[in-house]
Each structure stands twice: as C-alpha cells, then as structure tokens.
Design a protein around this motif. Structure first.
Motif, PDB file in Angstrom:
ATOM      1  N   ASP A 262       0.992  -1.148   0.020  1.00 20.76           N
ATOM      2  CA  ASP A 262      -0.043  -0.173   0.013  1.00 20.76           C
ATOM      3  C   ASP A 262       0.901   1.223  -0.085  1.00 20.76           C
ATOM      4  N   ALA A 263       2.061   1.414  -0.972  1.00 22.45           N
ATOM      5  CA  ALA A 263       2.830   2.360  -0.799  1.00 22.45           C
ATOM      6  C   ALA A 263       3.465   2.874   0.299  1.00 22.45           C
ATOM      7  N   VAL A 264       3.831   1.911   1.219  1.00 25.58           N
ATOM      8  CA  VAL A 264       4.608   2.027   2.392  1.00 25.58           C
ATOM      9  C   VAL A 264       5.805   0.831   2.492  1.00 25.58           C
ATOM     10  N   TYR A 265       7.030   1.111   2.667  1.00 25.39           N
ATOM     11  CA  TYR A 265       7.947   0.193   2.731  1.00 25.39           C
ATOM     12  C   TYR A 265       7.755  -0.671   3.800  1.00 25.39           C
ATOM     13  N   VAL A 266       8.158  -1.982   3.836  1.00 20.92           N
ATOM     14  CA  VAL A 266       8.131  -2.892   4.982  1.00 20.92           C
ATOM     15  C   VAL A 266       9.295  -3.633   5.188  1.00 20.92           C
ATOM     16  N   LYS A 267       9.843  -4.076   6.199  1.00 18.09           N
ATOM     17  CA  LYS A 267      11.120  -5.135   6.406  1.00 18.09           C
ATOM     18  C   LYS A 267      10.937  -6.086   5.575  1.00 18.09           C
ATOM     19  N   PRO A 268      11.852  -6.234   4.627  1.00 19.04           N
ATOM     20  CA  PRO A 268      12.008  -7.231   3.850  1.00 19.04           C
ATOM     21  C   PRO A 268      11.628  -8.657   4.159  1.00 19.04           C
ATOM     22  N   PHE A 269      10.674  -9.698   3.432  1.00 20.42           N
ATOM     23  CA  PHE A 269      10.933 -10.922   3.953  1.00 20.42           C
ATOM     24  C   PHE A 269      10.523 -11.800   2.832  1.00 20.42           C
ATOM     25  N   LYS A 270      11.036 -13.051   2.604  1.00 25.48           N
ATOM     26  CA  LYS A 270      10.877 -13.939   1.677  1.00 25.48           C
ATOM     27  C   LYS A 270       9.622 -14.876   1.930  1.00 25.48           C
ATOM     28  N   THR A 271       9.153 -15.294   0.564  1.00 25.75           N
ATOM     29  CA  THR A 271       7.786 -15.933   0.506  1.00 25.75           C
ATOM     30  C   THR A 271       7.629 -16.422  -0.625  1.00 25.75           C
ATOM     31  N   LYS A 272       6.956 -17.824  -0.830  1.00 21.64           N
ATOM     32  CA  LYS A 272       6.730 -18.414  -1.983  1.00 21.64           C
ATOM     33  C   LYS A 272       5.484 -18.082  -2.601  1.00 21.64           C
ATOM     34  N   THR A 273       4.401 -17.430  -1.304  1.00 20.49           N
ATOM     35  CA  THR A 273       3.129 -17.037  -1.836  1.00 20.49           C
ATOM     36  C   THR A 273       2.878 -15.826  -1.351  1.00 20.49           C
ATOM     37  N   VAL A 274       1.881 -14.786  -1.950  1.00 14.21           N
ATOM     38  CA  VAL A 274       1.667 -13.586  -1.627  1.00 14.21           C
ATOM     39  C   VAL A 274       0.030 -13.735  -1.451  1.00 14.21           C
ATOM     40  N   VAL A 275      -0.454 -13.227  -0.143  1.00 17.37           N
ATOM     41  CA  VAL A 275      -1.784 -12.990  -0.055  1.00 17.37           C
ATOM     42  C   VAL A 275      -2.210 -11.283  -0.213  1.00 17.37           C
ATOM     43  N   ILE A 276      -3.234 -11.326  -1.157  1.00 13.07           N
ATOM     44  CA  ILE A 276      -3.398  -9.795  -1.520  1.00 13.07           C
ATOM     45  C   ILE A 276      -4.925  -9.762  -1.688  1.00 13.07           C
ATOM     46  N   THR A 277      -5.621  -8.726  -0.772  1.00 15.39           N
ATOM     47  CA  THR A 277      -7.193  -8.521  -0.961  1.00 15.39           C
ATOM     48  C   THR A 277      -7.319  -7.500  -1.973  1.00 15.39           C
ATOM     49  N   PRO A 278      -8.594  -7.485  -2.359  1.00 19.16           N
ATOM     50  CA  PRO A 278      -8.841  -6.435  -3.295  1.00 19.16           C
ATOM     51  C   PRO A 278      -8.774  -5.104  -2.518  1.00 19.16           C
ATOM     52  N   GLY A 279      -8.101  -4.142  -3.541  1.00 20.04           N
ATOM     53  CA  GLY A 279      -7.879  -2.775  -2.723  1.00 20.04           C
ATOM     54  C   GLY A 279      -6.415  -2.574  -2.122  1.00 20.04           C
ATOM     55  N   GLN A 280      -5.848  -3.759  -1.953  1.00 18.78           N
ATOM     56  CA  GLN A 280      -4.311  -3.986  -1.608  1.00 18.78           C
ATOM     57  C   GLN A 280      -3.370  -3.848  -2.672  1.00 18.78           C
ATOM     58  N   THR A 281      -2.226  -3.379  -2.706  1.00 14.99           N
ATOM     59  CA  THR A 281      -0.841  -3.243  -3.492  1.00 14.99           C
ATOM     60  C   THR A 281       0.080  -4.077  -2.814  1.00 14.99           C
ATOM     61  N   THR A 282       1.120  -4.771  -3.208  1.00 10.36           N
ATOM     62  CA  THR A 282       2.117  -5.487  -2.804  1.00 10.36           C
ATOM     63  C   THR A 282       3.332  -5.365  -3.766  1.00 10.36           C
ATOM     64  N   ASN A 283       4.493  -4.792  -3.457  1.00 11.25           N
ATOM     65  CA  ASN A 283       5.719  -4.650  -4.226  1.00 11.25           C
ATOM     66  C   ASN A 283       6.591  -6.020  -3.752  1.00 11.25           C
ATOM     67  N   ILE A 284       6.951  -6.848  -4.836  1.00 10.44           N
ATOM     68  CA  ILE A 284       7.772  -7.885  -4.472  1.00 10.44           C
ATOM     69  C   ILE A 284       9.101  -7.723  -5.363  1.00 10.44           C
ATOM     70  N   LEU A 285      10.295  -8.105  -4.925  1.00 10.91           N
ATOM     71  CA  LEU A 285      11.444  -8.257  -5.673  1.00 10.91           C
ATOM     72  C   LEU A 285      11.493  -9.860  -6.127  1.00 10.91           C
ATOM     73  N   LEU A 286      11.832  -9.804  -7.313  1.00 13.84           N
ATOM     74  CA  LEU A 286      11.884 -11.438  -8.146  1.00 13.84           C
ATOM     75  C   LEU A 286      13.335 -11.434  -8.437  1.00 13.84           C
ATOM     76  N   LYS A 287      14.112 -12.379  -7.908  1.00 19.51           N
ATOM     77  CA  LYS A 287      15.432 -12.401  -8.492  1.00 19.51           C
ATOM     78  C   LYS A 287      15.421 -13.704  -9.357  1.00 19.51           C
ATOM     79  N   THR A 288      15.936 -13.586 -10.440  1.00 15.71           N
ATOM     80  CA  THR A 288      15.738 -14.659 -11.414  1.00 15.71           C
ATOM     81  C   THR A 288      16.964 -15.522 -11.202  1.00 15.71           C
TER      82      THR A 288
END
Length: 579
Positions: A253-279
C-alpha cells in the motif's frame, strides 16, 4: 590579479545564492497532466465479445506515473451513458477531498457529456497504488496502476531493480456487469460470480480458448525485477505464486516494509504489494506459471478458477546447447494454498512490519483519544411489502457495520458537510459500539435483522483513533478487506475469535506495525488499527468486496477543520459535478 579574485568571489556568491534554489528545484514537484476519456470499447475474452466501459479505450486503463511531491491534474470526460467517478485509491488527498472520487460521498457523479478535473498533490507517499471507478460495479473494467516514484536522486531502501513491472489482478464476466448487479439489487439475490480472474486484463492459458490471452513476462537470468502487484478484483482475495521461485516482499500500500521472503503472497481487493523477484543465474529450459486464485472464507459461491501468466527466460543471454534448444521446455505450475487457508493468510499478514527507521519512521499514535469497536458482517434487511425478496419473511441479505447498513444519499456528503446542509442528508449518530453484545464469532443471535441509515462519525481534527474491527459469524464468518479513504493506518493487532479489550491490547505492536490503507479483517477474528485524523473532510470506509459494499457494509468519517489555515478543507472547485 585583483580582477580575477573579484571574479572568483562573485562566482562563489552567485553559487551560494543559486544553489538553494537548485536543491529546491530538484526536490520540488512538477505538474503532470492526464486526460481520461470514458468510452465504450469492444473486447473479446473467453471467446465472447462485448462492449465495456474503459478509459481511453484501454483495458486495463493507462498507467499514471508521478513522483512524490508532484501535482497531478487528470481531466475525466464522460462519453458513455453511465455516470462515472474515479477514485485514486490510497492517495491521501490532504485537504483535497473533492478529488477523492467515491460517488455521493465526496462528489456527485460525472454525467454523460460532462467532465471534471481531478486536482491533487502527492504528499509524503512513494510506491504502488491504483485508480478505479467508484460508482456501481464499473471498476470491473475501469482501473489502472498509479506508480509514485521517489523524489529525484532518492534511492529505494532495497536493491535497485533491473526492471519494474505492474501486475494487476482483475475479474471478468461474460455478461453485462451493470445489468447483473442491478437485477441482483432489485431481487435481493446474490450477483453472479465472475467467469475468470485476470492478470493485466488477460485470463491466461488455463481457461478455454485463452492461450493467446496470456500475460507473458520475459526475464533475463541473474537480474532483480520489481513486480508491482495490485488486486483490482471486485470480490476475490487472492493467493499469488510463481512456480519454482521465491520473492521478497518490500512494500504494501505504498509503504516500505521490512523485507521477507515468501513463495506465496496474499493480497485482498484494494491492496498493493511490491515484491522483488531475483531470477535464476542461468536460463532454465522451462517456463514458469505465475498463478493466482481465490482465497475465500465465506458461505457464498465464489470464482474458484485460476488465472496464470507465463514467466519465461531470455535464452539469448546464455547460448544453450543444441540438445537443449531442440527439447520442448517444460511448464511448471506453482503450489497454492487451499482456497480457505485462513491460517496461512493470518501468518502472512503477521510478517508485515514497518521499516521503523530514522528515515522511514513508524508514526503510530502511542496514546488514543477515541476508541471504537465495529462489528462487520452480514445480516438480513426487511423488504417493503411491494417488493418480493427471497429471504425468510420477505427479507434479503444485507451487510453492515455495527448493525447499520449504509444507505447511499442522493447528495454528496462532503458538499452537505462543507456548506452546513447535512439535515436530511446524514445523521451524526453512528454507533461507536455494537447496539448489543453477543458471541460475535460463535452462535449467532436469533434476530439478525439490520438497521438502515446514512450515519457518520464526527471527529475533531487530530483525534487519535483506535478502531477494532470484529468479524461476525452471522450467516457465515468471512474475511472482509476494509479500506479507509483519506488516511493510512497502523495495524497494531489481530487475532482469531472475539476481541478481548482486557487482554488483547497488552500485545499490541506500537513499535513497528505495518502501515496501510486496506486491511483484511480475519475470518472469525478481529484486527485493531490506529490513525490520526489529520485530514479534514468526509472519508469513506467500506469493505472492498464489491458485493458487500453494495449490500451496505460501509460508513463515513467526518473530520472537522483544524485551527490553522493549512488544517482546513479547501473550497470545492468550480467544475465540481452536480447531482
């Protein structure tokens, strides 16, 4: 010699005079202009074509890009028969509530042939937000990304990505959406669930005749990609995962968070999530599905299909052997949680923490001046005698906060408030607590009839608010993504079961709670938020499941002006639409 010295002195003096202005210019925002033509466009999905309401004929709509501190001017011209408004979801709109967009809350809709200039400045915000229609169910096709870049020269607090990619989740109906919701509201029945989920407007290869309508992301090995996830779906919270890849969550939601790794993201209607993908460091002979499907906890039917895009590696970077080139690449699918995995959703959300650094502090109110306890959930509404409804004793399903199902006014609340003409438009007696106590997540009470009304809460400027949102089991426990306009809030606590006002506050996180604008109230549980009412105006709060909003799960906060000039709501613009 003296002449040269004088020149040097003059140069230094001029530099000292000019330098502060250059610094200001570097950090001062610019004005960005956009034009949104609301028009019909013929679009084909799932082997069926239909006309949909769009912005500039695009689906999804155009991307808005700005920097922190920029002023944004967006002229919206309505060329369709539907009334329209646009909401800039997550933008604080400091003192500019007239540009917020929810129909009949901050403005009357833009009617056919009319236009309106949305005018706002982005203050103290950086990251991914989005925009969408905010009237009826038109946001099913009228939506797009809103990307706020840092000020020039200001880096991200994470590794600089090689490329940034918006990924917008949506829903698609084969039929006409406005006809469907209007019929449902007239009959009291539930509207049809969507026929597909989409990624950037495309259903993907797992649906019939949709292989060509699949989003593809081509990547280079050994690079970092910033994926800007946006859930613009109407009614479905989503699980999202990329096969054989982990991602790092860095912002919500346009606010930085403490980075954490995950295989799956949960996102509700109205939410945004920025993720880094390292190929991966090499180009594998495989394609990887990026898949999303519903996280659903309620008793109602839902779209249980899966949308998928394709992540494919660029093989030109590393020349493959002849045998690899001739071998058909395998297609790998991600493993997603089961559709009702509430525990996974809760654990994911508990990992979200603010950076809480000197540069990015967590400004959570340490003390509270007003406390509210809101139940959110379903119930029954008594229908009038001349209307046949499908529920028992001529009732229909409704939704409410503190047993009040919100009735949409015919005049915009913000205008009524600003001009002191609230009589007959709204009342200020919205309950701070449920009208009666019961075991909220246990056996429902025998009487589940809801009250109806256009009620608001009035807050003095700068009130420090604590709000506990409690799910109920009436008709069925269900997760509710609650969105608050005009503010960010801190999520200081959450849990399953009934909130205990004596024990639970002791465990509140007042150090580094996540800050956002939309939060999922856990199914069969509660969430506690805090915010400072430092933005004068009328601010909508509602469930971002569109079906629940239609049924009345919404209310509004009226924040009064402060004493200083910069604490007062600005007057309405001259082109504000009329009802």
């Amino acid at each position: 010699m003296g002449c040269c010295v004088m020149r040097v002195i003059m140069f230094v003096v001029c530099a000292m005079l000019v330098l502060p202005y250059l610094v200001l210019a570097k950090h001062a925002g610019i004005t960005r202009h956009y034009k949104f033509d609301i028009k019909l466009q013929k679009v084909t999905r799932l082997c069926q074509s239909k006309n949909i309401v769009t912005v500039n004929g695009q689906f999804p709509g155009p991307r808005i890009i700005a920097r922190e501190g920029d002023r944004v001017l967006i002229k919206v011209v309505n060329h369709v028969q539907n009334n329209i408004t646009i909401h800039w979801h997550g933008v604080r709109q400091l003192r500019t509530g007239w540009a917020d967009g929810p129909a009949y809350i901050t403005q009357c809709p833009i009617q056919t042939g009319q236009s309106y200039l949305y005018n706002f400045t982005i203050t103290g915000q950086t990251g991914t937000l989005f925009w969408h229609a905010h009237i009826s169910w038109l946001r099913a096709t009228v939506y797009g990304s809103l990307v706020i870049l840092p000020k020039l020269g200001v880096p991200y607090p994470f590794p600089q990505p090689f490329k940034e990619v918006p990924i917008i989740f949506g829903e698609w109906w084969k039929g006409d959406i406005e006809t469907m919701i209007n019929q449902a509201m007239q009959t009291g029945g539930a509207p049809n669930v969507s026929d597909a989920h989409t990624i950037n407007g495309l259903p993907g290869l797992l649906y019939n005749c949709s292989a060509q309508d699949t989003f593809r992301l081509k990547v280079k090995p050994g690079r970092i990609y910033l994926l800007r996830l946006i859930n613009a779906a109407l009614n479905d919270e989503l699980f999202f995962s990329i096969a054989n890849h982990s991602v790092t969550v860095v912002e919500v939601d346009a606010v930085y968070v403490k980075p954490f790794k995950t295989k799956t993201v949960v996102i509700t209607p109205g939410q945004t999530t920025n993720i880094l993908l390292k190929t991966k460091s090499h180009s594998p002979n495989a394609t990887f599905l990026m898949a999303a499907r519903a996280y659903a906890t309620g008793p109602a039917a839902f779209d249980n299909s899966t949308t998928a895009g394709i992540l494919e590696y660029d093989h030109q970077e590393h020349k493959s052997s002849v045998s690899t080139k001739n071998r058909k690449p395998s297609v790998l699918k991600p493993a997603l949680p089961s559709f009702n995995d509430t525990l996974f959703a809760m654990n994911f959300n508990k990992k979200l923490r603010s950076l809480a650094t000197t540069k990015f502090p967590a400004k959570v109110p340490q003390t509270v001046s007003r406390r509210f306890f809101f139940t959110v959930g379903l119930g029954l509404i008594q229908c009038s005698r001349n209307k046949a409804c499908p529920g028992p004793n001529n009732t229909m399903v409704g939704a409410a906060i503190n047993n009040v199902s919100f009735v949409q006014p015919s005049t915009a609340l913000l205008q009524a408030h600003f001009f002191g003409k609230s009589k007959g438009v709204y009342t200020t007696d919205f309950p701070a607590n449920p009208p009666f106590k019961f075991n909220y997540t246990g056996t429902p009470p025998s009487n589940i009839l809801l009250n109806s009304g256009t009620k608001v809460v009035v807050l003095p400027f700068n009130t420090r608010v604590e709000l506990v949102l409690q799910d109920t089991s009436i008709i069925g426990a269900e997760s509710h993504p609650l969105h608050l306009h005009g503010f960010n809030f801190h999520v200081v606590g959450q849990g399953f079961g009934n909130f205990d006002p004596k024990k639970d506050p002791a465990n509140f996180n007042l150090v580094d709670p996540v800050e956002r604008n939309t939060v999922g109230v856990p199914s069969g549980g509660w969430v506690a938020i805090r915010f400072r009412a430092d933005n004068p105006g009328v601010w909508f709060m509602h469930c971002h499941l569109e079906v629940h909003t239609s049924w009345g799960l919404k209310m509004a906060w009226v924040v009064m002006d402060g004493k200083r000039p910069n604490q007062k709501l600005l007057p309405p613009p001259s082109d504000l639409p009329k009802c």
